[in-house]
Enzyme design. Structure first.
Site, PDB file in Angstrom:
ATOM      1  N   ARG A  81       0.839  -1.203   0.000  1.00 26.70           N
ATOM      2  CA  ARG A  81       0.000   0.000   0.000  1.00 26.70           C
ATOM      3  C   ARG A  81       0.868   1.244   0.000  1.00 26.70           C
ATOM      4  O   ARG A  81       1.812   1.355   0.765  1.00 26.70           O
ATOM      5  CB  ARG A  81      -0.901   0.014   1.225  1.00 26.70           C
ATOM      6  CG  ARG A  81      -1.505   1.378   1.427  1.00 26.70           C
ATOM      7  CD  ARG A  81      -2.887   1.367   1.914  1.00 26.70           C
ATOM      8  NE  ARG A  81      -3.341   2.725   2.107  1.00 26.70           N
ATOM      9  CZ  ARG A  81      -4.247   3.087   2.985  1.00 26.70           C
ATOM     10  NH1 ARG A  81      -4.828   2.181   3.720  1.00 26.70           N
ATOM     11  NH2 ARG A  81      -4.618   4.333   3.090  1.00 26.70           N
ATOM     12  N   ARG A  90      -7.094   1.871  -3.093  1.00 32.63           N
ATOM     13  CA  ARG A  90      -6.033   1.267  -2.293  1.00 32.63           C
ATOM     14  C   ARG A  90      -6.081  -0.256  -2.368  1.00 32.63           C
ATOM     15  O   ARG A  90      -7.152  -0.853  -2.458  1.00 32.63           O
ATOM     16  CB  ARG A  90      -6.106   1.757  -0.856  1.00 32.63           C
ATOM     17  CG  ARG A  90      -7.315   1.340  -0.118  1.00 32.63           C
ATOM     18  CD  ARG A  90      -8.241   2.390   0.421  1.00 32.63           C
ATOM     19  NE  ARG A  90      -8.112   3.783   0.183  1.00 32.63           N
ATOM     20  CZ  ARG A  90      -8.072   4.699   1.154  1.00 32.63           C
ATOM     21  NH1 ARG A  90      -8.059   4.332   2.407  1.00 32.63           N
ATOM     22  NH2 ARG A  90      -8.036   5.967   0.876  1.00 32.63           N
ATOM     23  N   ASP A  93      -6.836  -1.627   3.056  1.00 33.86           N
ATOM     24  CA  ASP A  93      -7.067  -0.614   4.072  1.00 33.86           C
ATOM     25  C   ASP A  93      -7.480  -1.339   5.349  1.00 33.86           C
ATOM     26  O   ASP A  93      -8.417  -2.145   5.310  1.00 33.86           O
ATOM     27  CB  ASP A  93      -8.207   0.300   3.598  1.00 33.86           C
ATOM     28  CG  ASP A  93      -8.327   1.545   4.451  1.00 33.86           C
ATOM     29  OD1 ASP A  93      -7.295   2.152   4.751  1.00 33.86           O
ATOM     30  OD2 ASP A  93      -9.461   1.909   4.809  1.00 33.86           O
ATOM     31  N   ASP A  95      -8.491  -0.532   9.314  1.00 39.01           N
ATOM     32  CA  ASP A  95      -8.805   0.538  10.272  1.00 39.01           C
ATOM     33  C   ASP A  95      -9.257  -0.059  11.596  1.00 39.01           C
ATOM     34  O   ASP A  95     -10.083  -0.977  11.607  1.00 39.01           O
ATOM     35  CB  ASP A  95      -9.976   1.391   9.756  1.00 39.01           C
ATOM     36  CG  ASP A  95      -9.587   2.263   8.581  1.00 39.01           C
ATOM     37  OD1 ASP A  95      -8.451   2.771   8.582  1.00 39.01           O
ATOM     38  OD2 ASP A  95     -10.422   2.425   7.668  1.00 39.01           O
TER      39      ASP A  95
HETATM   40  O1  GSY Z   1     -12.276   4.377   4.179  1.00 42.85           O
HETATM   41  C1  GSY Z   1     -11.791   3.304   3.571  1.00 42.85           C
HETATM   42  C2  GSY Z   1     -11.550   3.441   2.118  1.00 42.85           C
HETATM   43  N1  GSY Z   1     -12.732   3.782   1.345  1.00 42.85           N
HETATM   44  C3  GSY Z   1     -13.794   2.994   1.041  1.00 42.85           C
HETATM   45  C4  GSY Z   1     -14.141   1.666   1.368  1.00 42.85           C
HETATM   46  O2  GSY Z   1     -13.434   0.922   2.088  1.00 42.85           O
HETATM   47  N2  GSY Z   1     -15.333   1.202   0.850  1.00 42.85           N
HETATM   48  C5  GSY Z   1     -16.141   1.968   0.068  1.00 42.85           C
HETATM   49  N3  GSY Z   1     -17.266   1.450  -0.401  1.00 42.85           N
HETATM   50  N4  GSY Z   1     -15.812   3.252  -0.262  1.00 42.85           N
HETATM   51  C6  GSY Z   1     -14.666   3.748   0.239  1.00 42.85           C
HETATM   52  N5  GSY Z   1     -14.138   4.966   0.057  1.00 42.85           N
HETATM   53  C7  GSY Z   1     -12.984   4.966   0.733  1.00 42.85           C
HETATM   54  S1  GSY Z   1     -11.926   6.322   0.790  1.00 42.85           S
END
Ligand code: GSY
Length: 130
Positions: A81, A90, A93, A95
């Protein structure tokens, strides 16, 4: 401590990325993966970008929140990443969504995750495990 980790990927082989991240969690010292939600394909939130796969892992950990964050960042970095575009696509991710009942509001770490209640891509898998 009982914690929930959000997992997402929208670049490359998304299924393999999610599997590799869960494997990374399982192999990390001080972390025990208890359950993993179903993995959902979700519409991207934010700028136009490919669809995501999202899920949540329930873990038990002996690590403190900053140690846990550092392990998650280590897994992300090992999986290639690169933080290029904020809110952009990405490979993986990871979190920290919830860390017991702890509340942290620091520049690099906010717990519970500040946006988790607004994000259906987090709420849907999280509901399965709570
Ligand atoms: O915040 C995490 C990254 N992210 C995502 C995600 O994990 N899923 C969806 N559906 N949309 C996202 N937009 C982001 S930025």
């Amino acid at each position: 401590m009982h914690c929930y980790i959000g997992i997402g990927s929208n670049m490359g082989d998304r299924t393999k990325n999610i599997e590799d991240a869960i494997k990374g969690l399982r192999e990390s010292d001080g972390i025990k993966v208890k359950r993993v939600s179903k993995i959902y394909e979700t519409e991207p939130v934010g700028p136009p970008q490919p669809k995501y796969l999202n899920g949540v892992a329930e873990i038990e950990t002996e690590l403190n929140p900053h140690e846990l964050l550092s392990v998650l960042e280590g897994i992300e970095n090992a999986m290639g990443r690169r933080r290029v575009v904020r809110w952009g696509p990405r490979t993986i991710d990871l979190d920290i969504l919830i860390y017991g009942d702890k509340k942290i509001d620091e520049p690099d770490l906010k717990i519970p995750h500040p946006l988790m209640n607004e994000r259906e891509f987090v709420q849907r898998p999280l509901r399965e495990l709570l």
